[in-house]
Design an enzyme around this catalytic site. Structure first.
Site, short mmCIF file in Angstrom:
data_model
loop_
_atom_site.label_atom_id
_atom_site.label_comp_id
_atom_site.label_asym_id
_atom_site.label_seq_id
_atom_site.Cartn_x
_atom_site.Cartn_y
_atom_site.Cartn_z
N THR A 19 0.81 -1.22 0.00
CA THR A 19 0.00 0.00 0.00
C THR A 19 0.85 1.27 0.00
O THR A 19 0.50 2.24 -0.66
CB THR A 19 -0.96 0.00 1.20
N SER A 63 1.18 -7.42 -1.05
CA SER A 63 1.86 -8.39 -0.19
C SER A 63 1.17 -9.76 -0.17
O SER A 63 1.81 -10.76 0.11
CB SER A 63 2.03 -7.86 1.23
N THR A 92 1.39 -4.60 4.29
CA THR A 92 1.18 -4.95 5.70
C THR A 92 0.62 -6.35 5.92
O THR A 92 0.82 -6.93 6.97
CB THR A 92 0.25 -3.92 6.37
#
Length: 175
Positions: A19, A63, A92
């Site tokens: 992000t 991710s 994350t």
């Protein structure tokens, strides 16, 4: 103030996507965010740091799409780098998984004496309310203060060794 060019003082910033690096679509009619230049470049331009640094891209992925092969390539890039201090910007959702992978990998190769900090953002750096500046700033402090050989995760004002990092999946907060 002079900027040291000793590779022991220099920080390597490695982009992997996530992000923090997402950007508005460049194509017309685009609805999904795209990856562009590392957010680290824009953040460091604003900071005007008094330390030397290099920015590199390992890959640009969400991710959830990061594989162990990607993690292996990241470990290889870090291992081959002359810098002993490394900050990895990462998505994350699997940041802790990658930190633990690097923690295990450091015992097997050239990562032994590297200090590695992973960080990211809940909102893209391009957003005015992004947490990216704070998280990157905490990572910069952590990578300079942590003992050589450490692998850390820093998010939401918290710095933890890879093996101790946790995330509350209901709130999204790292602990």
């Amino acid at each position: 103030m002079s900027i040291s060019t000793d590779d022991n003082d220099k920080i390597l910033f490695v982009q992997t996507g996530g992000t923090i690096d997402k950007d508005y679509p460049r194509s017309t009619g685009g609805y999904a965010f795209e990856f562009g230049e590392p957010a680290t470049i824009r953040l460091l331009d604003r900071l005007q740091p008094s330390f030397a640094y290099t920015v590199a891209t390992a890959f640009q992925k969400d991710s959830l799409e990061v594989t162990d092969q990607d993690r292996e390539e990241l470990a290889t890039l870090i291992g081959k780098a002359s810098e002993s201090r490394v900050i990895v910007t990462h998505g994350t959702d699997t940041m802790i998984d990658t930190a633990k992978y690097l923690q295990l990998a450091k015992n097997e190769r050239l990562l032994k004496h590297k200090t590695i900090v992973l960080t990211g953002a809940m909102r893209p750096e391009r957003f005015s309310n992004s947490d990216a500046p704070l998280n990157l700033g905490a990572a910069i402090a952590a990578v300079q203060l942590a003992p050589a050989g450490s692998v850390l995760v820093t998010m939401h004002g918290v710095v933890r060794p890879a093996q101790e990092a946790t995330r509350d999946m209901e709130t999204g907060q790292f602990k």
